[in-house]
Design a protein around this motif. Structure first.
Motif, mmCIF file in Angstrom:
data_model
loop_
_atom_site.group_PDB
_atom_site.id
_atom_site.type_symbol
_atom_site.label_atom_id
_atom_site.label_comp_id
_atom_site.label_asym_id
_atom_site.label_seq_id
_atom_site.Cartn_x
_atom_site.Cartn_y
_atom_site.Cartn_z
ATOM 1 N N LEU A 81 0.814 -1.213 0.000
ATOM 2 C CA LEU A 81 0.000 0.000 0.000
ATOM 3 C C LEU A 81 0.851 1.267 0.000
ATOM 4 O O LEU A 81 0.354 2.352 -0.294
ATOM 5 C CB LEU A 81 -0.945 0.014 1.206
ATOM 6 N N VAL A 82 2.116 1.115 0.315
ATOM 7 C CA VAL A 82 3.048 2.251 0.271
ATOM 8 C C VAL A 82 3.816 2.262 -1.045
ATOM 9 O O VAL A 82 3.779 3.238 -1.802
ATOM 10 C CB VAL A 82 4.025 2.211 1.461
ATOM 11 N N VAL A 83 4.524 1.181 -1.341
ATOM 12 C CA VAL A 83 5.445 1.195 -2.480
ATOM 13 C C VAL A 83 4.707 1.260 -3.813
ATOM 14 O O VAL A 83 5.205 1.850 -4.783
ATOM 15 C CB VAL A 83 6.407 -0.012 -2.430
ATOM 16 N N GLU A 84 3.514 0.675 -3.885
ATOM 17 C CA GLU A 84 2.750 0.768 -5.131
ATOM 18 C C GLU A 84 2.230 2.186 -5.348
ATOM 19 O O GLU A 84 2.164 2.667 -6.481
ATOM 20 C CB GLU A 84 1.626 -0.261 -5.127
ATOM 21 N N PHE A 85 1.865 2.871 -4.261
ATOM 22 C CA PHE A 85 1.465 4.272 -4.361
ATOM 23 C C PHE A 85 2.618 5.119 -4.884
ATOM 24 O O PHE A 85 2.438 5.954 -5.788
ATOM 25 C CB PHE A 85 1.007 4.772 -2.989
ATOM 26 N N TRP A 86 3.807 4.931 -4.324
ATOM 27 C CA TRP A 86 4.970 5.687 -4.802
ATOM 28 C C TRP A 86 5.225 5.432 -6.280
ATOM 29 O O TRP A 86 5.493 6.359 -7.047
ATOM 30 C CB TRP A 86 6.202 5.316 -3.989
ATOM 31 N N ALA A 87 5.157 4.154 -6.693
ATOM 32 C CA ALA A 87 5.417 3.817 -8.096
ATOM 33 C C ALA A 87 4.385 4.457 -9.018
ATOM 34 O O ALA A 87 4.718 4.941 -10.109
ATOM 35 C CB ALA A 87 5.427 2.301 -8.274
ATOM 36 N N GLU A 88 3.128 4.476 -8.583
ATOM 37 C CA GLU A 88 2.071 5.085 -9.401
ATOM 38 C C GLU A 88 2.319 6.569 -9.631
ATOM 39 O O GLU A 88 1.795 7.150 -10.588
ATOM 40 C CB GLU A 88 0.723 4.893 -8.712
ATOM 41 N N HIS A 89 3.141 7.177 -8.765
ATOM 42 C CA HIS A 89 3.415 8.608 -8.893
ATOM 43 C C HIS A 89 4.856 8.890 -9.326
ATOM 44 O O HIS A 89 5.419 9.938 -9.023
ATOM 45 C CB HIS A 89 3.076 9.319 -7.582
ATOM 46 N N GLY A 90 5.434 7.918 -10.042
ATOM 47 C CA GLY A 90 6.669 8.215 -10.747
ATOM 48 C C GLY A 90 7.961 7.867 -10.040
ATOM 49 O O GLY A 90 8.970 8.574 -10.228
ATOM 50 N N TYR A 91 7.979 6.772 -9.284
ATOM 51 C CA TYR A 91 9.208 6.312 -8.639
ATOM 52 C C TYR A 91 9.404 4.829 -8.911
ATOM 53 O O TYR A 91 8.437 4.060 -8.967
ATOM 54 C CB TYR A 91 9.157 6.557 -7.120
ATOM 55 N N VAL A 92 10.656 4.417 -9.069
ATOM 56 C CA VAL A 92 11.006 3.001 -9.153
ATOM 57 C C VAL A 92 11.414 2.561 -7.754
ATOM 58 O O VAL A 92 12.336 3.130 -7.160
ATOM 59 C CB VAL A 92 12.166 2.759 -10.138
ATOM 60 N N VAL A 93 10.717 1.563 -7.217
ATOM 61 C CA VAL A 93 10.986 1.102 -5.857
ATOM 62 C C VAL A 93 11.633 -0.280 -5.918
ATOM 63 O O VAL A 93 11.068 -1.215 -6.491
ATOM 64 C CB VAL A 93 9.700 1.035 -5.013
ATOM 65 N N ILE A 94 12.818 -0.384 -5.324
ATOM 66 C CA ILE A 94 13.552 -1.653 -5.281
ATOM 67 C C ILE A 94 13.605 -2.116 -3.827
ATOM 68 O O ILE A 94 14.046 -1.385 -2.948
ATOM 69 C CB ILE A 94 14.978 -1.486 -5.837
ATOM 70 N N LEU A 95 13.127 -3.349 -3.592
ATOM 71 C CA LEU A 95 13.005 -3.863 -2.229
ATOM 72 C C LEU A 95 13.851 -5.122 -2.066
ATOM 73 O O LEU A 95 13.436 -6.222 -2.475
ATOM 74 C CB LEU A 95 11.544 -4.183 -1.899
ATOM 75 N N PRO A 96 15.041 -5.012 -1.486
ATOM 76 C CA PRO A 96 15.835 -6.211 -1.219
ATOM 77 C C PRO A 96 15.248 -7.009 -0.068
ATOM 78 O O PRO A 96 14.702 -6.450 0.886
ATOM 79 C CB PRO A 96 17.213 -5.640 -0.840
ATOM 80 N N ASN A 97 15.327 -8.333 -0.168
ATOM 81 C CA ASN A 97 14.994 -9.201 0.954
ATOM 82 C C ASN A 97 16.284 -9.460 1.734
ATOM 83 O O ASN A 97 17.196 -10.125 1.239
ATOM 84 C CB ASN A 97 14.383 -10.515 0.463
ATOM 85 N N HIS A 98 16.344 -8.925 2.945
ATOM 86 C CA HIS A 98 17.562 -9.013 3.742
ATOM 87 C C HIS A 98 17.746 -10.414 4.336
ATOM 88 O O HIS A 98 16.879 -11.287 4.211
ATOM 89 C CB HIS A 98 17.532 -7.974 4.855
#
Length: 329
Positions: free
Chosen positions: A89-106
């Motif tokens: 609900l956070v990262v998809e919102f950011w992407a919809e507004h023009g950001y590429v979000v990369i999420l590493p699994n630590h």
């Protein structure tokens, strides 16, 4: 035409701000539209990076717009034992507004490793910090593994973001240094490629961290927190064996540290992020976090006039009867 469009957005923001009718009974009507989007997005980008020094492979999830670009990049560090799948609900919102979000699994993602002693925790923190830099080192590799990313990565604009213990990772990667008084071990990084920091929770609420920890980075910083913002490592949950000494706290206000206080705010937005909890989902709180964090990023990456207008102190407070308070320090 461009100026008129920007003014229309500012006017719309003002109208929405003053239409708020109370958070307890109605949905939040405070809004920031952003200067890009909403765009359709790719939600299931994946990549795998071999980490030679640790003899392991790190999996990543990438969420990004499926048209346009190049876009600023956000590298996101998840909370303890969580994963790249728990913040949609956070990262998809950011992407919809023009950001590429990369999420590493630590290393600790999905309970991959459970610390039993201080040395284990140091290892997890250190590998998390290096994971963030390793992602930035391998942006071209990540693009090759996701053909849809071609032309979408603005490698000159990279933001570090995180939640829970991931906020400590963000701070170290944006210039914070801290010392463990039990063994004098200093946690630090030479990373200097992250232009800003966004944190979904307060690292100072962790038992081993002092108050105002969030100010210890050297980059522009956005923090969201509330009175119930305690996770597994929170001082509201356990007694601390020690507190780290923060070596880089500023002596005065820098004017680029943004603090969003949410009345009744907790560590999970009522279970909307990180993990399922027996709480009432805080949709209003998450909506305001999304809007304010987007405005912060649009301000510092795009210098958007409407974003700066939204970030003016006391606007959120006056529009929400005090439930949301944004301050600048």
């Amino acid at each position: 035409i461009f100026i008129v469009r920007k003014m229309r957005k500012i006017i719309l923001i003002s109208l929405l701000l003053f239409s708020f009718n109370g958070w307890a009974t109605e949905s939040v009507k405070i809004s920031y539209e952003g200067v890009v989007g909403p765009l359709t997005i790719i939600k299931d980008g994946i990549a795998t990076l071999p980490v030679p020094l640790e003899n392991r492979e790190m999996s990543l999830r990438i969420v990004y717009p499926d048209q346009g670009g190049p876009f600023p990049i956000i590298v996101f560090s998840h909370g303890t034992f969580s994963s790249s799948e728990k913040y949609n609900l956070v990262v998809e919102f950011w992407a919809e507004h023009g950001y590429v979000v990369i999420l590493p699994n630590h290393l600790d993602a999905n309970y991959g490793i459970v610390p039993n002693k201080t040395e284990d925790m140091i290892r997890i923190i250190d590998t998390r910090i290096s994971d963030m830099s390793f992602v930035v080192d391998n942006l071209d590799n990540i693009e090759r593994q996701n053909l849809g990313l071609k032309g979408k990565l603005n490698q000159d604009m990279i933001i570090a973001a995180g939640h829970s213990i991931g906020t400590q990772v963000v701070l170290v990667n944006t210039g914070q240094r801290m010392r463990n008084p039990m063994n004098n071990y200093v946690t630090e990084s030479s990373e200097d490629r992250f232009m800003a920091a966004v944190m979904l929770s307060d690292p100072g609420k962790m038992a081993m961290m002092p108050d105002n920890t969030w100010k210890g980075g050297t980059a522009p910083t956005f923090l969201s927190t509330g009175p119930e913002d305690y996770g597994l490592m929170g001082d509201g949950r356990r007694v601390a064996e020690y507190q780290n000494e923060i070596l880089t706290l500023p002596n005065k206000s820098t004017g680029d540290k943004y603090l969003l206080l949410i009345e009744g705010g907790d560590h999970y937005f009522g279970g909307l992020i990180h993990r399922e909890v027996d709480m009432t989902p805080d949709y209003d709180g998450l909506e305001i976090f999304n809007a304010a964090s987007l405005a912060f990023m649009d301000a510092f990456t795009r210098d958007a006039e409407s974003a700066w207008a939204f970030l003016q102190p006391n606007i959120l407070s006056s529009a929400s009867d005090g439930r949301f308070l944004l301050t600048v320090e």
